[in-house]
Each structure stands twice: as C-alpha cells, then as structure tokens.
Motif scaffolding. Sequence first.
Motif, PDB file in Angstrom:
ATOM      1  N   GLN A   1       0.832  -1.193   0.000  1.00  0.00           N
ATOM      2  CA  GLN A   1       0.000   0.000   0.000  1.00  0.00           C
ATOM      3  C   GLN A   1       0.871   1.250   0.000  1.00  0.00           C
ATOM      4  N   ALA A   2       2.011   1.172   0.712  1.00  0.00           N
ATOM      5  CA  ALA A   2       2.947   2.298   0.686  1.00  0.00           C
ATOM      6  C   ALA A   2       3.514   2.496  -0.715  1.00  0.00           C
ATOM      7  N   LEU A   3       3.760   1.406  -1.429  1.00  0.00           N
ATOM      8  CA  LEU A   3       4.234   1.516  -2.811  1.00  0.00           C
ATOM      9  C   LEU A   3       3.204   2.232  -3.678  1.00  0.00           C
ATOM     10  N   VAL A   4       1.947   1.873  -3.533  1.00  0.00           N
ATOM     11  CA  VAL A   4       0.891   2.536  -4.296  1.00  0.00           C
ATOM     12  C   VAL A   4       0.804   4.009  -3.928  1.00  0.00           C
ATOM     13  N   ASP A   5       0.892   4.296  -2.647  1.00  0.00           N
ATOM     14  CA  ASP A   5       0.811   5.700  -2.201  1.00  0.00           C
ATOM     15  C   ASP A   5       1.953   6.528  -2.787  1.00  0.00           C
ATOM     16  N   ILE A   6       3.157   5.964  -2.803  1.00  0.00           N
ATOM     17  CA  ILE A   6       4.295   6.681  -3.381  1.00  0.00           C
ATOM     18  C   ILE A   6       4.080   6.907  -4.870  1.00  0.00           C
ATOM     19  N   SER A   7       3.540   5.889  -5.550  1.00  0.00           N
ATOM     20  CA  SER A   7       3.335   6.006  -6.997  1.00  0.00           C
ATOM     21  C   SER A   7       2.295   7.063  -7.338  1.00  0.00           C
TER      22      SER A   7
END
Length: 484
Positions: free
Chosen positions: A62-68
Amino acid sequence: MPSPNLTTIPLEILLLIVSHLNRRDFTTTRLVCRRLEGSLFRKFAQKYFTMIRFMCTEYSLQALVDISESRLSPYLKHVVVEADLHFEHFGGAREYSNINDVSTEMHVKINKFTQLAADQLAFLNTGRHQQFLIKAFRNLKLERVGVCDLLHDTRCNCASHRAISLGTSQVHRETGAPSRIFHVGRASRWQFLSRIASCVQSVLFALGESRSRPRRLDICAILDGLDDEQAFCIPGFAKDTILPIISGLETIDFGLNPGCPFPHVISPNDGVPVIIDTYYLRTFLSHATHLEALHLREMARDEAFFDWLGASISCNDYEGPPELKPPNTPALTKVHECKLKKCTLPLQSLVLIIRKCSSLRRLTLTNIIFLDHNFDTFCRLFRELFRSSTHLESIHLTNIYIDGDGVAVSFGKSYDHRVRSFSYRGPNMKAELEALQLYIDPEILDFDMDDDMDTEEEEDMYAEEEYMYAEEGDTDTGEEEMDG
C-alpha cells in the motif's frame, strides 16, 4: 535585512550540509518551514526514494501505491519486491530445542510473529498483492525491477539486498525482534523454492498487465534457491503481455540456484533424450533478444546450462518431436557486458559464450571454478580466449580455480606472478593480455566461496553501470522505513 537563518544560506551550501545528515535528521530539517521543504524536497527524494525494497505485505505494498500516486513518483525508478517474510512455516516454540528455555517475552514475540504470518498468507491467497503491484507499476516509469528473498544474513551484497526496505520496521515494531531470527523452520526445500518463484511470477504478471517496460530485471534467490518451472514458466494466457517485457530487457542480473521437482525432458538433434532442471530459465533467456548485459551469479554445478548458453545458433534447428524440442539458445550478439560470479562451468563453454558475444567490451569473472582438470589445457584455452577477445575494453579476473586439482590460478607478469586478481581497462588490451602469465598456486587447497562482497577494483570498474543515486555522494542502506 533579514537575520541570517537556514533559509538565507545559499542552496549549494545548504545541500552540502544536509548531505551529512542521516535520514531522520534530514526529514526533521525539511519540516522546519515550507520554504526549506521546497528547497530540499528534490534532494530528499533522490536520496531516499530512487530505489526502495517492498515486502509482500498489505502495509508495504500500500505504501508503494501511495508513493506512486504522490509527487515522489517521478523519482522512484528502481523497485525491489521481497518474496515474503519467510515465516509462514513457523512452528512457534517448536523451533526451540527446549521449550523451558524460552522466556515469556519470547513467547509473546512468537505469537505476534505467527499472527503476522497468518495475515500475510491470507493477503497473498486473495491475490490482492498483484492488484497493488499493477496499480503502482502503471503510475511509475520504472527502469529497474528486482525480486529477492529475505536478507537473513550478510552473504549477499547485491543492489536488491542493499536497498532500503519499506515495511521491515513494522515487523520489528510488532514483534520486537528482527524477522531473520524466525527464519529457521521445518518447510521442505521445495516450499522455500515455491515462495520466491511465485513472487517472480507475480512481478512479471504485474509488469505485463501494467504495460511497464523496465530495462533491467534482477532476481536474487541465492539463499533459498528457485523453482525453475514456477518462476520462469510463462503461461499461454500471459504470453502476449509478458514476452514483450522479456524482449525489451537490456540487462539481466540473476543470482540463483535453480532447481525443479519435476525436471523437463528434451531431445537434442542427436536423438538422445536428456533431463534438465533449467528448461524454463533457458526458454526465458531465449526471448531476451535485446540483451546488452548478462550477469549470472551462484550458477554452480550446472555445466549443461553453460554448454547450452554457448551453443551455436545452428543448434536451434530441431527436427525431432515438438514435445521434446529444446529451448533455443540466445544469439547474444548485442551483449557488450558479461559478468559471472560464483559459477562452475567448463572453460570451453566460456570460450564459446565469449565468441557468441561478438560485441563484448567488458568481462568480469569472480570466484569461478573451471571444470578443466589439466592445467596445461586450461592455460592454452585461456590464452585462446584472450587472444580472440582483443575487442575487449575492460577485464576483471578474481579468484579463478581449477576444480580437479583444487588449486587457484594466479595472474601476473615477469615482475609480479603471485597475484590472484587481474584488472585492466584501457586501449592496450591485446598487449596486456599477451604479457599476462598464468600460474597455479599449489598451497591454495581450501578456498572460501562464501564472500560475495565485490572487490574495490570491480566496484570502481562498474560504478557507472551500477545503480547510483543522482547528485548525492552517499547512499543509506539497511532495513529502514522511510518517512515521507
């Protein structure tokens, strides 16, 4: 005139100052005021959000998606996906020889860790991790993607394991102990192989569905091994999306010890069927038609793979049963860099591989064991290799061994003939190689192949090829979680 403060310092000096701060202090400095945050954001993003390692947990992905989806998205070019936490097989206190020796505090940690295991398994079984990856990859312009197993020791120093981990600290907070403590378990070897293999498949599928086109793919599975079929078998329904990804790869860096519980049977043109464990890996590489750099590590005791890699293109002309057709050997005509580390192979196979790499400019051999028992033959073939490779621009040789005699090879000239390493980069490659002398060292009977640290010469030679953070002079590594 305003009083001197951080905002009045010239930007060049301010960036030099913050380059000496650790991550937490850097973050705190950015929070001083909006003006400072605007001045330091680019430097901060380049230093901490260019390459990140994510875990296959809901929190981390989810952190990866948020960064993207944030303003950090343009800076994230290198994503590493960690297979899992290696604890789904954890048997609680049974891992200890004597349950009475385990403290109450450790029992609490074990229970917390086991709960995390159950949560992750449920998350992976739903397939939501692939949805997270697809969504993030669509938003990012990735140049490099890596898949690695959990770093539970210090033997591997590859870029994937050196990347800062976003998610590991959550495990540390909830369990009070590093996850590597709980790595020991009762799972079979094939269970270990299937975990990271499934992660490789998930990443490839997500790249295909997102239409992402990274130029480089790294897979590091040297700690647990890799199931050849589950990792590299491209199913028919996904070929239209995954094969373009493989074809577009310019660099492949694989550190793996492949195996397969059900090896494949092939029938070469001589009509004698053989069983191989790397059928799908070979098929995968045969589709990498635009490959420019090939890095292979930990490929030990699989001389048939290197024989296949060095085979001529004419071997692709197969006339036997279609069901037993061997994978086509790659042409390698565009490969300008070949790097082998901790591999065991016949010297003749290496000669053939080098000849196929007609554009080869850089060659690195580190901790290599050659299966040539006659040292005279070794020297003759080695010189033939060098004399036919005068187009090389740089070469690096370290810790070359002859398997049958258990001895190391030294490189040198008349004034220096006991050197275990040879490096050269310059215009006089032919003269340097012709002057090079080979020697065997009979005193080297026991050699340690566990040190995977790159030598200083090798790091310098390939500094421009390795992933570096732009414009800053240092990188922070370790299992940290980053604050945005």
